[in-house]
Write a protein that holds these residues in place. Structure first.
Motif, mmCIF file in Angstrom:
data_model
loop_
_atom_site.group_PDB
_atom_site.id
_atom_site.type_symbol
_atom_site.label_atom_id
_atom_site.label_comp_id
_atom_site.label_asym_id
_atom_site.label_seq_id
_atom_site.Cartn_x
_atom_site.Cartn_y
_atom_site.Cartn_z
ATOM 1 N N ARG A 1 66.506 97.637 -103.966
ATOM 2 C CA ARG A 1 66.461 97.412 -102.511
ATOM 3 C C ARG A 1 66.505 98.742 -101.760
ATOM 4 N N ALA A 2 67.389 99.639 -102.173
ATOM 5 C CA ALA A 2 67.497 100.947 -101.515
ATOM 6 C C ALA A 2 66.212 101.752 -101.676
ATOM 7 N N VAL A 3 65.583 101.659 -102.843
ATOM 8 C CA VAL A 3 64.315 102.368 -103.074
ATOM 9 C C VAL A 3 63.242 101.814 -102.149
ATOM 10 N N ARG A 4 63.172 100.491 -102.027
ATOM 11 C CA ARG A 4 62.178 99.883 -101.130
ATOM 12 C C ARG A 4 62.350 100.393 -99.701
ATOM 13 N N TYR A 5 63.584 100.396 -99.216
ATOM 14 C CA TYR A 5 63.833 100.832 -97.845
ATOM 15 C C TYR A 5 63.521 102.315 -97.660
ATOM 16 N N GLU A 6 63.834 103.128 -98.643
ATOM 17 C CA GLU A 6 63.535 104.564 -98.542
ATOM 18 C C GLU A 6 62.027 104.792 -98.505
ATOM 19 N N LEU A 7 61.282 104.063 -99.318
ATOM 20 C CA LEU A 7 59.822 104.178 -99.300
ATOM 21 C C LEU A 7 59.250 103.688 -97.978
ATOM 22 N N PHE A 8 59.797 102.613 -97.439
ATOM 23 C CA PHE A 8 59.361 102.098 -96.136
ATOM 24 C C PHE A 8 59.502 103.187 -95.077
ATOM 25 N N GLU A 9 60.639 103.857 -95.075
ATOM 26 C CA GLU A 9 60.892 104.932 -94.103
ATOM 27 C C GLU A 9 59.995 106.136 -94.370
ATOM 28 N N THR A 10 59.880 106.532 -95.622
ATOM 29 C CA THR A 10 59.076 107.707 -95.983
ATOM 30 C C THR A 10 57.613 107.511 -95.611
ATOM 31 N N LEU A 11 57.114 106.305 -95.807
ATOM 32 C CA LEU A 11 55.720 105.999 -95.479
ATOM 33 C C LEU A 11 55.500 105.733 -93.993
ATOM 34 N N GLU B 1 45.810 116.027 -99.361
ATOM 35 C CA GLU B 1 46.617 114.896 -99.823
ATOM 36 C C GLU B 1 47.983 114.904 -99.156
ATOM 37 N N GLU B 2 48.426 113.718 -98.780
ATOM 38 C CA GLU B 2 49.751 113.596 -98.185
ATOM 39 C C GLU B 2 50.809 113.737 -99.273
ATOM 40 N N VAL B 3 51.779 114.594 -99.012
ATOM 41 C CA VAL B 3 52.899 114.766 -99.937
ATOM 42 C C VAL B 3 54.132 114.170 -99.273
ATOM 43 N N CYS B 4 54.766 113.242 -99.970
ATOM 44 C CA CYS B 4 55.959 112.569 -99.455
ATOM 45 C C CYS B 4 57.160 113.033 -100.270
ATOM 46 N N ARG B 5 58.147 113.548 -99.583
ATOM 47 C CA ARG B 5 59.359 114.011 -100.257
ATOM 48 C C ARG B 5 60.454 112.971 -100.077
ATOM 49 N N VAL B 6 61.037 112.551 -101.185
ATOM 50 C CA VAL B 6 62.031 111.488 -101.173
ATOM 51 C C VAL B 6 63.265 111.943 -101.943
ATOM 52 N N THR B 7 64.426 111.673 -101.387
ATOM 53 C CA THR B 7 65.680 111.911 -102.092
ATOM 54 C C THR B 7 66.486 110.622 -102.035
ATOM 55 N N PHE B 8 66.898 110.159 -103.187
ATOM 56 C CA PHE B 8 67.704 108.949 -103.263
ATOM 57 C C PHE B 8 69.155 109.327 -103.534
ATOM 58 N N PRO C 1 45.333 108.207 -101.870
ATOM 59 C CA PRO C 1 46.199 108.970 -102.783
ATOM 60 C C PRO C 1 47.343 109.660 -102.027
ATOM 61 N N ARG C 2 48.484 109.664 -102.642
ATOM 62 C CA ARG C 2 49.652 110.382 -102.128
ATOM 63 C C ARG C 2 50.382 110.957 -103.323
ATOM 64 N N THR C 3 51.085 112.014 -103.082
ATOM 65 C CA THR C 3 51.962 112.584 -104.101
ATOM 66 C C THR C 3 53.381 112.445 -103.605
ATOM 67 N N LEU D 1 48.293 121.678 -102.609
ATOM 68 C CA LEU D 1 47.713 120.339 -102.687
ATOM 69 C C LEU D 1 47.470 119.781 -101.289
ATOM 70 N N GLU D 2 48.431 119.959 -100.407
ATOM 71 C CA GLU D 2 48.277 119.474 -99.027
ATOM 72 C C GLU D 2 47.150 120.197 -98.309
ATOM 73 N N GLU D 3 47.092 121.508 -98.482
ATOM 74 C CA GLU D 3 46.124 122.319 -97.732
ATOM 75 C C GLU D 3 44.710 122.193 -98.276
ATOM 76 N N THR D 4 44.537 122.216 -99.583
ATOM 77 C CA THR D 4 43.184 122.225 -100.144
ATOM 78 C C THR D 4 42.630 120.830 -100.373
ATOM 79 N N ALA D 5 43.464 119.910 -100.806
ATOM 80 C CA ALA D 5 42.979 118.560 -101.098
ATOM 81 C C ALA D 5 43.219 117.606 -99.939
#
Length: 92
Positions: free
Chosen positions: A40-50, A26-33, A75-77, A20-24
């Motif tokens: 609140r923790a999800v918001r901060y993790e997304l802020f950092e990931t983005l 598209e940015e792929v964001c990997r997140v572990t909570f 678009p992002r995955t 997906l990254e190579e052909t399309a």
């Protein structure tokens, strides 16, 4: 995706995401909570990931508006490892 250990889940997901990254392009964001994260923790993790600039907003409504605006730009995955740890509050 779920299943027993050793069935190739991680390999399959990583192979698809790499394609997906190579052909399309598209940015792929990997997140572990951590287990049972708060909204609140999800918001901060997304802020950092983005990799958003500056300081995170202090108020949830401002934070949500920033995240929604950023996520609407293109678009992002997102790959969420251990997604079963998310509860209703974290997904809201």
């Amino acid at each position: 995706m779920h299943g027993g250990a050793g069935f190739g889940k991680t390999l399959a997901v990583n192979t698809c995401l790499r394609e997906l990254e190579e052909t399309a392009g598209e940015e792929v964001c990997r997140v572990t909570f951590r287990a049972r994260p708060t909204a609140r923790a999800v918001r901060y993790e997304l802020f950092e990931t983005l990799r958003l600039p500056g300081e995170p907003p202090r108020h949830p409504s401002e934070f949500d508006r920033l995240l929604k605006t950023t996520l609407a730009e293109r678009p992002r995955t997102f790959l969420v490892d251990e997604a079963q740890w998310l509860n209703g509050e974290a997904c809201g």
